[in-house]
Design a protein around this motif. Structure first.
Motif, PDB file in Angstrom:
ATOM      1  N   SER A 422       2.438   3.209   2.606  1.00 44.95           N
ATOM      2  CA  SER A 422       3.003   1.905   2.142  1.00 44.95           C
ATOM      3  C   SER A 422       2.084   0.725   2.125  1.00 44.95           C
ATOM      4  O   SER A 422       2.454  -0.185   1.146  1.00 44.95           O
ATOM      5  CB  SER A 422       4.111   1.616   3.041  1.00 44.95           C
ATOM      6  OG  SER A 422       4.986   2.817   3.044  1.00 44.95           O
ATOM      7  N   ASP A 423       1.181   0.641   2.919  1.00 46.36           N
ATOM      8  CA  ASP A 423       0.348  -0.387   3.056  1.00 46.36           C
ATOM      9  C   ASP A 423      -0.685  -0.436   1.717  1.00 46.36           C
ATOM     10  O   ASP A 423      -0.920  -1.457   1.004  1.00 46.36           O
ATOM     11  CB  ASP A 423      -0.615  -0.615   4.218  1.00 46.36           C
ATOM     12  CG  ASP A 423       0.250  -0.790   5.363  1.00 46.36           C
ATOM     13  OD1 ASP A 423       1.209  -1.476   5.334  1.00 46.36           O
ATOM     14  OD2 ASP A 423       0.199  -0.032   6.562  1.00 46.36           O
ATOM     15  N   VAL A 424      -1.033   0.820   1.358  1.00 45.06           N
ATOM     16  CA  VAL A 424      -2.070   0.977   0.265  1.00 45.06           C
ATOM     17  C   VAL A 424      -1.100   0.681  -0.786  1.00 45.06           C
ATOM     18  O   VAL A 424      -1.581   0.167  -1.637  1.00 45.06           O
ATOM     19  CB  VAL A 424      -2.557   2.563   0.325  1.00 45.06           C
ATOM     20  CG1 VAL A 424      -3.264   2.709  -1.127  1.00 45.06           C
ATOM     21  CG2 VAL A 424      -3.594   2.758   1.412  1.00 45.06           C
ATOM     22  N   ASP A 425      -0.063   1.175  -0.973  1.00 45.17           N
ATOM     23  CA  ASP A 425       0.927   0.669  -2.140  1.00 45.17           C
ATOM     24  C   ASP A 425       1.000  -0.617  -2.473  1.00 45.17           C
ATOM     25  O   ASP A 425       1.062  -1.222  -3.503  1.00 45.17           O
ATOM     26  CB  ASP A 425       2.554   1.331  -1.789  1.00 45.17           C
ATOM     27  CG  ASP A 425       2.710   3.016  -1.811  1.00 45.17           C
ATOM     28  OD1 ASP A 425       1.481   3.403  -2.528  1.00 45.17           O
ATOM     29  OD2 ASP A 425       3.521   3.481  -1.569  1.00 45.17           O
ATOM     30  N   LEU A 426       1.309  -1.318  -1.306  1.00 43.19           N
ATOM     31  CA  LEU A 426       1.456  -2.710  -1.445  1.00 43.19           C
ATOM     32  C   LEU A 426       0.134  -3.538  -2.163  1.00 43.19           C
ATOM     33  O   LEU A 426       0.063  -4.506  -2.875  1.00 43.19           O
ATOM     34  CB  LEU A 426       1.506  -3.483   0.303  1.00 43.19           C
ATOM     35  CG  LEU A 426       1.391  -5.014   0.318  1.00 43.19           C
ATOM     36  CD1 LEU A 426       2.614  -5.762  -0.574  1.00 43.19           C
ATOM     37  CD2 LEU A 426       1.596  -5.634   1.391  1.00 43.19           C
ATOM     38  N   VAL A 427      -1.002  -2.924  -1.751  1.00 38.86           N
ATOM     39  CA  VAL A 427      -2.459  -3.581  -2.045  1.00 38.86           C
ATOM     40  C   VAL A 427      -2.365  -3.420  -3.667  1.00 38.86           C
ATOM     41  O   VAL A 427      -2.743  -4.225  -4.469  1.00 38.86           O
ATOM     42  CB  VAL A 427      -3.368  -3.023  -1.515  1.00 38.86           C
ATOM     43  CG1 VAL A 427      -4.840  -3.540  -1.972  1.00 38.86           C
ATOM     44  CG2 VAL A 427      -3.726  -3.290  -0.049  1.00 38.86           C
ATOM     45  N   ALA A 428      -2.266  -2.041  -3.947  1.00 39.52           N
ATOM     46  CA  ALA A 428      -2.262  -1.486  -5.597  1.00 39.52           C
ATOM     47  C   ALA A 428      -1.156  -2.332  -6.151  1.00 39.52           C
ATOM     48  O   ALA A 428      -1.742  -2.748  -7.303  1.00 39.52           O
ATOM     49  CB  ALA A 428      -2.075  -0.053  -5.435  1.00 39.52           C
ATOM     50  N   GLU A 429      -0.030  -2.399  -5.637  1.00 36.98           N
ATOM     51  CA  GLU A 429       1.020  -3.046  -6.530  1.00 36.98           C
ATOM     52  C   GLU A 429       0.767  -4.435  -6.766  1.00 36.98           C
ATOM     53  O   GLU A 429       1.019  -5.158  -7.879  1.00 36.98           O
ATOM     54  CB  GLU A 429       2.419  -2.678  -6.101  1.00 36.98           C
ATOM     55  CG  GLU A 429       2.813  -1.291  -5.956  1.00 36.98           C
ATOM     56  CD  GLU A 429       3.968  -1.026  -5.149  1.00 36.98           C
ATOM     57  OE1 GLU A 429       4.583  -1.891  -4.413  1.00 36.98           O
ATOM     58  OE2 GLU A 429       4.347  -0.033  -5.271  1.00 36.98           O
ATOM     59  N   THR A 430       0.299  -5.173  -5.615  1.00 34.54           N
ATOM     60  CA  THR A 430       0.011  -6.712  -5.817  1.00 34.54           C
ATOM     61  C   THR A 430      -1.238  -6.845  -6.707  1.00 34.54           C
ATOM     62  O   THR A 430      -1.068  -7.884  -7.425  1.00 34.54           O
ATOM     63  CB  THR A 430      -0.331  -7.111  -4.435  1.00 34.54           C
ATOM     64  OG1 THR A 430       0.649  -6.772  -3.285  1.00 34.54           O
ATOM     65  CG2 THR A 430      -0.580  -8.757  -4.318  1.00 34.54           C
ATOM     66  N   PHE A 431      -2.028  -6.207  -6.681  1.00 32.44           N
ATOM     67  CA  PHE A 431      -3.418  -6.116  -7.690  1.00 32.44           C
ATOM     68  C   PHE A 431      -2.976  -6.053  -8.933  1.00 32.44           C
ATOM     69  O   PHE A 431      -3.240  -6.738 -10.018  1.00 32.44           O
ATOM     70  CB  PHE A 431      -4.383  -5.297  -7.110  1.00 32.44           C
ATOM     71  CG  PHE A 431      -5.590  -5.235  -8.180  1.00 32.44           C
ATOM     72  CD1 PHE A 431      -6.276  -6.307  -8.192  1.00 32.44           C
ATOM     73  CD2 PHE A 431      -5.845  -4.259  -9.105  1.00 32.44           C
ATOM     74  CE1 PHE A 431      -7.480  -6.518  -9.277  1.00 32.44           C
ATOM     75  CE2 PHE A 431      -7.034  -4.310  -9.909  1.00 32.44           C
ATOM     76  CZ  PHE A 431      -7.845  -5.414 -10.002  1.00 32.44           C
TER      77      PHE A 431
END
Length: 444
Positions: A422-431
């Motif tokens: 979920s943390d990785v998702d946040l980084v990818a989605e924010t970028f």
């Protein structure tokens, strides 16, 4: 630490701003290390837990800085907290050795192929400094060859060439030893030979031309601040070969990149160093540095040829914290971080391609860096940012912060074992959201 609660109606970051005003009275520039992010303002941290930081104003951030890659388990890692708490009751430092230093040294010697013996110090800068001193003592030569743009701490000979620009760095086939600070002695510059990363022919030529005065070649297998670019295996092989032919030692700086794998970065990328500088993750969040290497190279520390000490070297708090942190970094945990890193870099690159954006991604294992360039750099001059690219990095940095993600500006971002998919998702989605906000056709 209990969080300060912003007063009703207070502006975002108000408490941090007040603390920054206090700091200006007692610190030059308001800070105690220039690497602290001050753009658009200082964020004073109240506490951290796992993968997240909470500042004194009540804001939460996913931490991709991890104190410049140090915290491989994130914040408040329970095994480290428990071990340090027990140790504090027994005492924090002694002039005598403890069993804890033997245990951590045994772990490092068992894991890192190039390390047969260890000496502990308190910082990565000291580790690099004493590795260079050991090479000098062993060879009776003063000179150091190093990679242009690479950061190796604050020792004079290791700093040279880390701050070059198109105005100062000289021709490609003869890069200049650019001073790191105003007033750096010219005698220091005279003893440093600058090599460009992955430039095989020029590196071999320059090493041979200066061989008689070179004690060592200082090399980070994946230079972080210089661009976090992948090494060409042929470059590492050529540099090692010419060093061996001329009695020059190879010093690997793995202070940051030891986190590249269970056996470290040199083993991952095929480098066979004589000495290895280590730090960051091996201290479990406490000050540490270590010099390791082959038994023959390390023997110099046990002679009158080189004196090495330090009041806080091998202090038991850092030793037990580092031991618990490293014990927890099993092969499975390294593999899990690698999987997370590969997935994130792939998603970032896919977003860039979809948006047709002038960005690229470099890195490996648990490290990544986003470049405002269409092609990821292979050496420092390609990674250097022009004014428009610098503005693009600033926009990215601000956007990520505004959306709860702290990334080190112009340096390697890092994952921790505390992070989830979920943390990785946040980084990818924010970028991806950031790319959607940009008008690349009119960016000047």
């Amino acid at each position: 630490m209990q969080l300060a609660i912003p007063r009703p109606g207070g502006s975002p970051g108000e408490i941090s701003a007040q603390l920054a005003q206090r700091a200006m009275r007692v610190f030059p520039g308001g800070i105690t290390r220039n690497t602290v992010d001050r753009d658009p303002g200082l964020y004073y941290i109240g506490w951290g837990q796992g993968a997240h930081l909470h500042d004194v104003d009540g804001r939460q951030f996913l931490d991709l800085n991890n104190n410049f890659t140090t915290l491989i388990h994130g914040h408040g890692f329970e095994p480290v907290v428990d071990a340090v708490t027990r140790t504090l009751r027994d005492g924090t430092c002694y002039s005598n050795p403890t069993v804890h230093e033997i245990a951590l040294a045994e772990l490092l010697c068992d894991r890192v192929p190039a390390v047969e013996q260890v000496r502990f110090v308190s910082t990565g800068t000291e580790a690099v400094m004493f590795a260079i001193k050991a090479a000098r003592a062993l060879t009776s030569r003063p000179g150091v060859a190093k990679i242009e743009g690479a950061y190796h701490g604050a020792y004079d000979w290791a700093e040279v060439g880390q701050m070059g620009s198109p105005v100062t760095w000289g021709p490609p086939d003869n890069p200049r030893p650019v001073p790191a600070y105003h007033g750096q002695p010219s005698a220091v510059l005279d003893d440093v030979v600058i090599l460009r990363f992955n430039d095989i022919e020029a590196a071999v030529t320059r090493i041979k031309a200066n061989a008689s005065r070179l004690a060592c070649i200082l090399i980070d297998p994946m230079p972080s601040r210089a661009g976090l670019m992948a090494p060409d295996p042929a470059f590492l092989e050529a540099v090692t070969r010419v060093a061996r032919e001329n009695g020059i030692l190879i010093v690997a700086d793995e202070v940051l990149n030891l986190r590249q794998g269970y056996e470290g970065a040199s083993a991952r990328f095929g480098l066979d160093p004589d000495l290895v500088a280590m730090g960051k993750i091996i201290g479990g969040g406490f000050p540490i540095g270590a010099i390791g290497g082959k038994r023959g190279s390390m023997a110099v520390f046990g002679t009158a040829l080189l004196s090495q000490g330090g009041t806080f070297s091998a202090n038991p708090v850092s030793m037990v914290a580092g031991l618990e942190a490293m014990r927890a970094m099993t092969r499975d945990n390294f593999n899990r971080l690698e999987t997370l890193g590969e997935g994130l870099r792939a998603r970032l690159q896919a977003s860039i391609k979809h948006a047709g954006a002038p960005f690229s991604v470099s890195g490996s294992a648990s490290l990544f860096r986003i470049h405002p360039k269409t092609v990821a750099p292979s050496e420092y001059r390609e990674a250097f940012l022009n004014p428009a690219e610098s503005r693009a990095v600033t926009r990215l940095d601000h956007f990520m912060k505004d959306h709860g993600v702290l990334m080190p500006k112009g340096a390697a971002s890092s994952l921790s074992t505390a992070m989830t998919t979920s943390d990785v998702d946040l980084v990818a989605e924010t970028f991806e959201k950031f790319l959607d906000t940009q008008d690349f056709q009119h960016d000047e």
